[in-house]
Design a protein around this motif. Structure first.
Motif, PDB file in Angstrom:
ATOM      1  N   GLN A 813       0.817  -1.213   0.000  1.00 61.77           N
ATOM      2  CA  GLN A 813       0.000   0.000   0.000  1.00 61.77           C
ATOM      3  C   GLN A 813       0.849   1.261   0.000  1.00 61.77           C
ATOM      4  N   VAL A 814       2.090   1.160   0.484  1.00 64.42           N
ATOM      5  CA  VAL A 814       2.949   2.355   0.508  1.00 64.42           C
ATOM      6  C   VAL A 814       3.297   2.790  -0.908  1.00 64.42           C
ATOM      7  N   PRO A 815       3.925   1.936  -1.756  1.00 61.97           N
ATOM      8  CA  PRO A 815       4.184   2.390  -3.130  1.00 61.97           C
ATOM      9  C   PRO A 815       2.919   2.510  -3.969  1.00 61.97           C
ATOM     10  N   ASP A 816       1.874   1.777  -3.616  1.00 61.48           N
ATOM     11  CA  ASP A 816       0.634   1.866  -4.393  1.00 61.48           C
ATOM     12  C   ASP A 816      -0.054   3.220  -4.247  1.00 61.48           C
ATOM     13  N   GLN A 817       0.423   4.052  -3.363  1.00 61.62           N
ATOM     14  CA  GLN A 817      -0.165   5.384  -3.202  1.00 61.62           C
ATOM     15  C   GLN A 817      -0.135   6.199  -4.493  1.00 61.62           C
ATOM     16  N   ILE A 818       0.846   5.943  -5.343  1.00 57.68           N
ATOM     17  CA  ILE A 818       1.019   6.793  -6.537  1.00 57.68           C
ATOM     18  C   ILE A 818       0.529   6.127  -7.812  1.00 57.68           C
ATOM     19  N   SER A 819      -0.005   4.912  -7.724  1.00 56.00           N
ATOM     20  CA  SER A 819      -0.255   4.115  -8.932  1.00 56.00           C
ATOM     21  C   SER A 819      -1.158   4.818  -9.945  1.00 56.00           C
TER      22      SER A 819
END
Length: 884
Positions: A813-819
């Motif tokens: 969920q941390v890198p998925d913030q910018i998807s």
């Protein structure tokens, strides 16, 4: 058997005589007489300098008898009228707001009104006095309507603003509770998160001493007052640092506990006595305790208690029964309280109205002379903090429907009939005509009235208005570049953990002549873990006692050194205490006009997860400083196992709007981020944010900062191209995004992809997933306003060919913030789930985030994009054992 049995009796005959005397008292008088004599002997011994353990409780009566009350320096009648006006306007404000379904709390302030008014009139120092800091006031959150009512009477709030209570959307309303961020000119401290106010107050008082000891500011005249309810003391934070306050002799601290014997739903201690419990707890921790339980009406009655039966009865009645007495008639009180011959005889001389008054309004917290006596004793006490335990009735003066009723916390409004009853009780000059409509009026006696003049004169004598929050800009000079250049040049082939790199930078910054002394390093006991032991002999560890012993490592270079003017704060094993100390330092720019640079370093797992509520209060209080989640990541602290493996604090930090969160991969990124943080928080136009950096304990090579254009801007804004692959055939290229220690896995994957699979991968360093998301959200809002703005991450990756694969040592969920703002096929790898103990390599394979796993995921992304065949992915899985 006791410890006395281990000591020889040097005069057994004398001992026997003392025992026989006590036995005679018990046989010939009553046990209470024996208790009385023992207490008096104990007190006499203490006054004579004989060292004895202190008694943990005293009788359930006032600490200060009527004969010892100091002269009252004010006009009781005038202050009673002012208090009545504040009671009325507080109730009116909440009731008017109830028309909109907004809620509000009436009963708490009704019980505590005099506890505040005596402070405002006679004790609370304002910021216009000597030193400019004044007192720090931590108000009970549910009492905020009464504080607003007082500020209205002073002329600092208008009727329109009172009508904006809990109506903030237009930017002009009043927050429900003390929220500095929402009303920054008035409130200094957010307190409605139950328990955080008392903890913060203790560390604020301690930090005041720290500032004074270090020569930053003379805070000797500042006192911290913390108001809390007796039910609030159930929270562990309310009593977490009591021993610290006593150990450091914080006699600049006063707690006032409003003991109305009620929680939100009912009695605090139905079957026992919360006042006695709190007295025992505070005395046991080393505090001075002052009880103000009964009003003037009790003084002559207690004077007639020659046998001690009344005092004994008061001590045995449980709280829930006392609450019932306050709501019942005289007959019930005679039948259920005054039992036995001695008490029946005592009650026979009391009228019914006297009896109901004793258990109704005649409480120590409702009478100005009693409260003044307690506060005077508190501020004059030396060598220990003081707690005032003041007994009140919840809902006092609001009428029989409110007083002592279990449901009064949920009761949000009075009827017009109840307002008429309240008016008569308070003797307010409000005509019936003003109460004939549907909306109860506010009542102000006029700007030139005696009441307003008195109120303002008292505040002027005490140093100006209170509460008030003032910020006088005092920008700090930015440190010279040399401290940052060390990290920007890199460390060659030497492997250095980013935790160590950050600590080295801070140590260098602490040596700077102008700003170095303003750094406040705060550690919850693990300074050696974070490589900060070199600060021990140089900066010293703050201790009000200095160092009264010879340290065991005195002959070593990095010996353990405590000092009265020590700069380092080693809190011990308490993240909550460390966070409270950080907040005091982080808001010193407002409370004391002295900007400090707190640097709080801790195990990442124990930060936002354990003390998240305090981080939210820090944001509300507009604190500034650096918070460091060290030994971060789910896979870098593998030897410690599940409860130390942090893969989610970056996600938790992203929910805090004031937290500027970074996950740097290299030392030079840290240098850029810290320099930018100093500019934003302490420059010419300081921002009310704090920086959160996660750093790792894994030693890695630290390269020099790339010389390409846009690198520094990319570090600050959240992403930049770290290592670009050679030109490749279109369709066989992928973008690898990585943060923190994960960039090393991505770099290894980059090499494997090229050497074994013929795939070219560009590696991007993402310093902040959260800041990229916030920038993108701002761009979305701008677009809806009709403005053209491209998110930074969208622009950065716009011309990057191929799909995007993001990887970090955090849950996905941390890198998925910018998807959603990446204009390519986007996938991610992360460490979702619980941590575990093993080698780093084994745990990274377990979570499928190691270099080989990145290769498999990258090939899978290319296959889904049609750039390679799916059989290539199958071969990669077999090659790397990536099955099951």
């Amino acid at each position: 058997m006791s410890e006395l049995d281990q000591l020889p009796d040097q005069d057994a005959e004398e001992t026997a005589e003392w025992q026989a005397s006590l036995d005679a008292v018990v046989r010939n008088a009553v046990p209470d007489r024996a208790v009385y004599l023992l207490r008096r002997v104990h007190e006499f011994a203490a006054r004579s300098g004989v060292s004895l353990p202190g008694l943990l409780t005293s009788d359930y009566i006032n600490t200060i008898p009527a004969s010892a009350q100091p002269a009252f320096p004010g006009d009781v009648a005038m202050e009673s009228r002012i208090t009545a006006l504040n009671r009325w306007n507080a109730a009116a404000m909440v009731t008017r707001g109830a028309c909109f379904g907004l809620g509000g709390h009436i009963s708490t302030y009704a019980s505590a009104a005099w506890l505040y008014e005596i402070g405002f009139h006679h004790f609370f120092q304002g910021k216009d006095g000597g030193g400019g800091s004044g007192d720090q006031l931590y108000f009970q959150g549910h009492a905020s309507p009464g504080i607003y009512a007082r500020v209205f009477l002073e002329g600092r709030l208008s009727e329109a603003q009172l009508d904006g209570f809990r109506r903030e959307a237009d930017g002009h309303g009043l927050p429900s509770y003390p929220h500095p961020r929402r009303l920054p000119w008035l409130w200094e401290f957010p307190t409605v998160s139950m328990g955080l106010g008392p903890l913060a107050a203790i560390h604020q008082a301690r930090f005041n001493r720290y500032l004074h000891a270090r020569g930053i500011k003379d805070t000797s005249a500042s006192r911290v007052w913390a108001f809390l309810g007796d039910g609030e003391t159930d929270e562990p934070e309310s009593t977490a640092a009591l021993a610290l306050a006593a150990r450091e002799q914080l006699d600049n601290l006063t707690f006032v506990v409003n003991c109305n014997l009620q929680r939100l739903d009912g009695p605090v201690r139905p079957n026992s006595k919360i006042v006695q419990e709190l007295e025992s707890r505070f005395r046991g921790a080393g505090w001075n305790v002052v009880k103000s339980l009964w009003g003037d009406a009790w003084d002559p009655v207690l004077g007639q208690d020659t046998t001690g039966a009344l005092v004994h009865r008061l001590g045995e009645v449980p709280d829930a029964q006392l609450q019932t007495y306050a709501a019942r008639d005289a007959t019930y009180i005679r039948d259920h309280f005054f039992t036995g011959d001695a008490l029946s005889a005592l009650a026979a001389g009391l009228s019914d109205s006297r009896l109901t008054d004793l258990f109704g309004s005649s409480r120590g917290g409702h009478e100005p002379l009693k409260v003044y006596a307690a506060y005077r004793a508190a501020v004059e006490h030396r060598g220990a903090p003081t707690v005032v335990l003041a007994q009140t009735v919840k809902g006092h003066t609001l009428g029989s429907a409110f007083e002592s009723r279990n449901a009064n916390h949920q009761m949000k409004k009075l009827t017009m009939g109840q307002f008429r009853e309240m008016r008569d009780l308070l003797e307010l000059p409000i005509p019936d005509s003003a109460l004939s409509g549907d909306l109860v009026p506010y009542w102000h006696p006029g700007e030139n009235s005696e009441e307003v003049r008195y109120l303002r004169e008292r505040r002027a004598a005490l140093g100006g208005p209170a509460p008030v929050r003032r910020v006088v800009p005092k920008p700090l000079r930015q440190p010279p570049a040399r401290a940052f250049e060390t990290l920007e040049k890199g460390f060659g082939h030497q492997e250095v953990a980013t935790t160590m790199a950050l600590v080295r930078l801070v140590k260098d910054l602490m040596r700077e002549e102008e700003t170095g002394r303003r750094w406040v390093p705060i550690i919850p006991d693990e300074a050696r873990t974070f490589g900060m032991e070199s600060l021990f002999p140089t900066a010293g560890i703050y201790s009000p006692d200095g160092q009264t012993y010879e340290p065991v490592d005195a002959d070593q270079l990095l010996y353990y050194r405590e000092a009265k003017n020590g700069q380092l704060i080693d809190e011990g094993i308490t993240e909550a205490g460390s966070m409270a100390e950080f907040t005091a330092a982080a808001t010193s720019y407002a409370t004391h006009g002295e900007p400090m640079i707190p640097f709080y370093i801790f195990y990442a797992m124990f930060g936002f997860q354990r003390t998240g509520d305090q981080f939210w209060a820090l944001a509300d209080q507009m604190g500034r400083g650096f918070v460091i989640g060290a030994t971060a990541g789910r896979t870098t602290m593998t030897g410690e196992g599940l409860q130390h493996a942090d893969g989610h604090s970056q996600l938790l930090a992203s929910t805090n709007p004031a937290a500027v969160s970074y996950d740097p991969a290299f030392a030079y990124e840290i240098a850029v981020i810290v320099r930018e943080g100093l500019r934003r928080m302490y420059g010419d136009r300081p921002e009310d944010v704090f920086y959160y950096l996660t750093v790792y304990n894994e030693p890695k090579e630290q390269p020099a900062m790339p010389a390409g254009p846009g690198v520094e801007e990319g570090i600050v804004r959240g992403i930049y191209l770290f290592r670009q692959a050679e030109p490749a055939v279109t369709g066989r290229r992928i973008q690898l995004l990585a943060s923190g220690t994960a960039i090393h896995w991505a770099l290894s994957a980059q090499e494997l992809l090229l050497s074994q699979w013929g795939v070219h991968a560009d590696v991007w360093s993402v310093t902040s997933w959260t800041e990229l998301r916030r920038d993108a959200l701002d761009a979305d809002r701008a677009r809806l306003r009709g403005e053209e703005r491209v998110p930074f991450v969208t622009a950065a990756l716009a011309d990057a060919p191929g799909p995007v694969l993001a990887v970090s040592d955090w849950m996905r969920q941390v890198p998925d913030q910018i998807s959603q703002w990446v204009g390519h096929d986007y996938s991610s790898l992360g460490t979702d789930g619980f941590g575990l103990s093993d080698t780093r390599d084994a745990v990274r394979r377990y979570f499928r985030v190691d270099a080989e796993s990145i290769v498999v995921a990258a090939l899978d992304g290319l296959a889904r994009a049609g750039a390679i065949g799916p059989e290539t992915v199958v071969r990669a899985r077999d090659r790397y054992g990536w099955r099951g």
